[in-house]
Design a protein around this motif. Structure first.
Motif, PDB file in Angstrom:
ATOM      1  N   ALA A 113      59.085 -12.033  63.850  1.00 46.34           N
ATOM      2  CA  ALA A 113      57.688 -11.982  63.252  1.00 46.34           C
ATOM      3  C   ALA A 113      56.712 -12.802  63.644  1.00 46.34           C
ATOM      4  N   ILE A 114      57.272 -13.910  63.749  1.00 43.91           N
ATOM      5  CA  ILE A 114      56.357 -15.226  64.203  1.00 43.91           C
ATOM      6  C   ILE A 114      56.022 -14.878  65.861  1.00 43.91           C
ATOM      7  N   THR A 115      56.835 -14.412  66.453  1.00 47.91           N
ATOM      8  CA  THR A 115      56.475 -14.030  68.091  1.00 47.91           C
ATOM      9  C   THR A 115      55.509 -12.913  68.448  1.00 47.91           C
ATOM     10  N   LEU A 116      55.856 -11.867  67.557  1.00 50.92           N
ATOM     11  CA  LEU A 116      55.177 -10.787  67.413  1.00 50.92           C
ATOM     12  C   LEU A 116      53.709 -11.123  67.048  1.00 50.92           C
ATOM     13  N   THR A 117      53.414 -12.170  66.255  1.00 53.50           N
ATOM     14  CA  THR A 117      52.036 -12.474  65.885  1.00 53.50           C
ATOM     15  C   THR A 117      51.438 -13.045  66.954  1.00 53.50           C
ATOM     16  N   PRO A 118      50.183 -12.777  67.445  1.00 56.46           N
ATOM     17  CA  PRO A 118      49.447 -13.123  68.766  1.00 56.46           C
ATOM     18  C   PRO A 118      49.133 -14.670  68.114  1.00 56.46           C
ATOM     19  N   GLY A 119      49.393 -15.598  69.323  1.00 59.04           N
ATOM     20  CA  GLY A 119      48.962 -17.135  68.956  1.00 59.04           C
ATOM     21  C   GLY A 119      50.233 -17.994  68.584  1.00 59.04           C
ATOM     22  N   THR A 120      51.182 -17.335  68.213  1.00 57.02           N
ATOM     23  CA  THR A 120      52.433 -18.231  68.092  1.00 57.02           C
ATOM     24  C   THR A 120      53.805 -17.626  68.707  1.00 57.02           C
ATOM     25  N   ILE A 121      54.594 -18.296  69.167  1.00 55.03           N
ATOM     26  CA  ILE A 121      55.792 -18.032  69.776  1.00 55.03           C
ATOM     27  C   ILE A 121      56.845 -18.777  69.376  1.00 55.03           C
ATOM     28  N   THR A 122      58.133 -18.098  68.932  1.00 53.18           N
ATOM     29  CA  THR A 122      59.426 -19.090  68.282  1.00 53.18           C
ATOM     30  C   THR A 122      60.033 -19.336  69.782  1.00 53.18           C
ATOM     31  N   ILE A 123      60.189 -20.577  69.921  1.00 57.50           N
ATOM     32  CA  ILE A 123      60.530 -21.186  70.950  1.00 57.50           C
ATOM     33  C   ILE A 123      62.188 -21.541  70.916  1.00 57.50           C
ATOM     34  N   SER A 124      62.769 -21.871  69.548  1.00 54.43           N
ATOM     35  CA  SER A 124      63.916 -22.084  69.179  1.00 54.43           C
ATOM     36  C   SER A 124      64.199 -21.599  67.710  1.00 54.43           C
ATOM     37  N   LEU A 135      48.790 -21.629  69.418  1.00 54.11           N
ATOM     38  CA  LEU A 135      47.576 -21.962  69.984  1.00 54.11           C
ATOM     39  C   LEU A 135      46.709 -23.009  69.038  1.00 54.11           C
ATOM     40  N   LYS A 136      46.715 -22.606  67.864  1.00 53.42           N
ATOM     41  CA  LYS A 136      46.279 -23.813  66.827  1.00 53.42           C
ATOM     42  C   LYS A 136      47.240 -23.885  65.626  1.00 53.42           C
ATOM     43  N   ARG A 137      47.154 -25.142  65.096  1.00 56.29           N
ATOM     44  CA  ARG A 137      48.183 -25.346  64.183  1.00 56.29           C
ATOM     45  C   ARG A 137      48.172 -24.466  62.756  1.00 56.29           C
ATOM     46  N   GLU A 138      46.755 -24.069  62.702  1.00 61.74           N
ATOM     47  CA  GLU A 138      46.431 -23.287  61.511  1.00 61.74           C
ATOM     48  C   GLU A 138      46.940 -22.043  61.633  1.00 61.74           C
ATOM     49  N   PHE A 139      47.317 -21.452  62.699  1.00 63.26           N
ATOM     50  CA  PHE A 139      48.050 -20.171  62.893  1.00 63.26           C
ATOM     51  C   PHE A 139      49.410 -20.007  62.356  1.00 63.26           C
ATOM     52  N   ILE A 140      50.020 -21.364  62.069  1.00 59.66           N
ATOM     53  CA  ILE A 140      51.477 -21.507  61.632  1.00 59.66           C
ATOM     54  C   ILE A 140      51.629 -22.236  60.262  1.00 59.66           C
ATOM     55  N   GLU A 141      50.352 -22.710  60.017  1.00 63.47           N
ATOM     56  CA  GLU A 141      50.410 -23.682  58.577  1.00 63.47           C
ATOM     57  C   GLU A 141      50.810 -22.518  57.375  1.00 63.47           C
ATOM     58  N   GLY A 142      51.408 -23.146  56.371  1.00 63.57           N
ATOM     59  CA  GLY A 142      51.764 -22.303  54.995  1.00 63.57           C
ATOM     60  C   GLY A 142      52.601 -21.152  55.534  1.00 63.57           C
ATOM     61  N   PHE A 143      53.153 -20.831  56.578  1.00 66.20           N
ATOM     62  CA  PHE A 143      54.133 -19.937  57.011  1.00 66.20           C
ATOM     63  C   PHE A 143      55.427 -19.928  55.890  1.00 66.20           C
ATOM     64  N   GLU A 144      55.849 -21.346  55.774  1.00 72.20           N
ATOM     65  CA  GLU A 144      56.936 -21.433  54.829  1.00 72.20           C
ATOM     66  C   GLU A 144      56.902 -20.814  53.624  1.00 72.20           C
ATOM     67  N   ASP A 145      55.677 -20.683  52.917  1.00 73.80           N
ATOM     68  CA  ASP A 145      55.368 -19.997  51.726  1.00 73.80           C
ATOM     69  C   ASP A 145      54.588 -18.685  51.710  1.00 73.80           C
ATOM     70  N   SER A 146      54.544 -18.280  53.099  1.00 77.70           N
ATOM     71  CA  SER A 146      53.751 -16.838  53.359  1.00 77.70           C
ATOM     72  C   SER A 146      54.430 -15.585  52.592  1.00 77.70           C
ATOM     73  N   GLN A 147      53.712 -14.400  52.490  1.00 76.35           N
ATOM     74  CA  GLN A 147      54.253 -13.298  52.078  1.00 76.35           C
ATOM     75  C   GLN A 147      55.714 -12.898  52.574  1.00 76.35           C
ATOM     76  N   LEU A 148      55.572 -12.878  54.053  1.00 78.38           N
ATOM     77  CA  LEU A 148      56.666 -12.451  54.720  1.00 78.38           C
ATOM     78  C   LEU A 148      58.043 -13.074  54.486  1.00 78.38           C
ATOM     79  N   VAL A 149      57.845 -14.777  54.186  1.00 75.04           N
ATOM     80  CA  VAL A 149      58.928 -15.449  53.817  1.00 75.04           C
ATOM     81  C   VAL A 149      59.458 -15.077  52.352  1.00 75.04           C
ATOM     82  N   ARG A 150      58.504 -14.723  51.460  1.00 75.58           N
ATOM     83  CA  ARG A 150      58.738 -14.398  50.186  1.00 75.58           C
ATOM     84  C   ARG A 150      59.636 -13.065  50.044  1.00 75.58           C
ATOM     85  N   ILE A 151      59.192 -12.190  50.826  1.00 75.15           N
ATOM     86  CA  ILE A 151      59.852 -10.706  50.927  1.00 75.15           C
ATOM     87  C   ILE A 151      61.141 -11.192  51.675  1.00 75.15           C
ATOM     88  N   ILE A 152      61.547 -11.747  52.546  1.00 71.97           N
ATOM     89  CA  ILE A 152      62.787 -12.114  53.373  1.00 71.97           C
ATOM     90  C   ILE A 152      63.617 -12.522  52.177  1.00 71.97           C
TER      91      ILE A 152
END
Length: 160
Positions: A113-124, A135-152
């Motif tokens: 999901a991170i890799t599919l989202t433009p501007g972010t790539i999962t390296i490892s 591309l910018k830190r704001e693209f990944i900030e708050g991902f730990e508490d995002s809707q996707l993580v809550r659903i997972i």
């Protein structure tokens, strides 16, 4: 599973006019699907409780993909603004964070999901540690508490 069997029954009968014959097809389909479902529960490892849990997860997975599509569209707009703007410049950064997800499949779903989202790539991805290039830190900030993580986490059986 019962609903899936019934939908397949309706699809194979290919009769959708709202008349007495449709009612007959529906009632007979409910009867036949009930018998097949009871047979499956009796003679396979599938139980009603397990089937219900799987069915609920299917609904959460559908919700997950709808939210993922929404996030991809939003990220596309953000990346497009960076591309078209002369003032807003990318500030590439590598970010590391942990997400406590036990299932390998669900961890990989989040990494994809991170890799599919433009501007972010999962390296490892190692255990619960994610290394992401953005591309910018704001693209990944708050991902730990995002809707996707809550659903997972909900799919896995943890917190909502």
């Amino acid at each position: 599973m019962f609903i899936l069997l019934f939908l397949i029954w309706l699809l194979f009968n290919n009769y959708y006019a709202w008349d007495i014959y449709f009612l007959e097809i529906v009632l007979f389909g409910l009867f036949v699907c009930s018998l097949v479902y009871l047979f499956v529960i009796k003679f396979t490892p599938i139980t009603f409780k397990r089937d219900l849990r799987i069915s609920m997860n299917v609904l959460w997975i559908l919700l997950y993909f709808l939210v993922l599509i929404k996030e991809v569209i939003i990220a596309n707009i953000k990346v497009l603004k960076i591309i078209l703007s002369r003032k807003d410049k990318p500030e590439p950064e590598i970010v590391t964070f942990n997400l406590p997800v036990k299932s390998k499949l669900l961890r990989v779903m989040l990494a994809n999901a991170i890799t599919l989202t433009p501007g972010t790539i999962t390296i490892s991805l190692q255990d619960d540690k994610y290394i992401v290039h953005c591309l910018k830190r704001e693209f990944i900030e708050g991902f730990e508490d995002s809707q996707l993580v809550r659903i997972i986490k909900r799919i896995e059986g943890g917190k909502k």
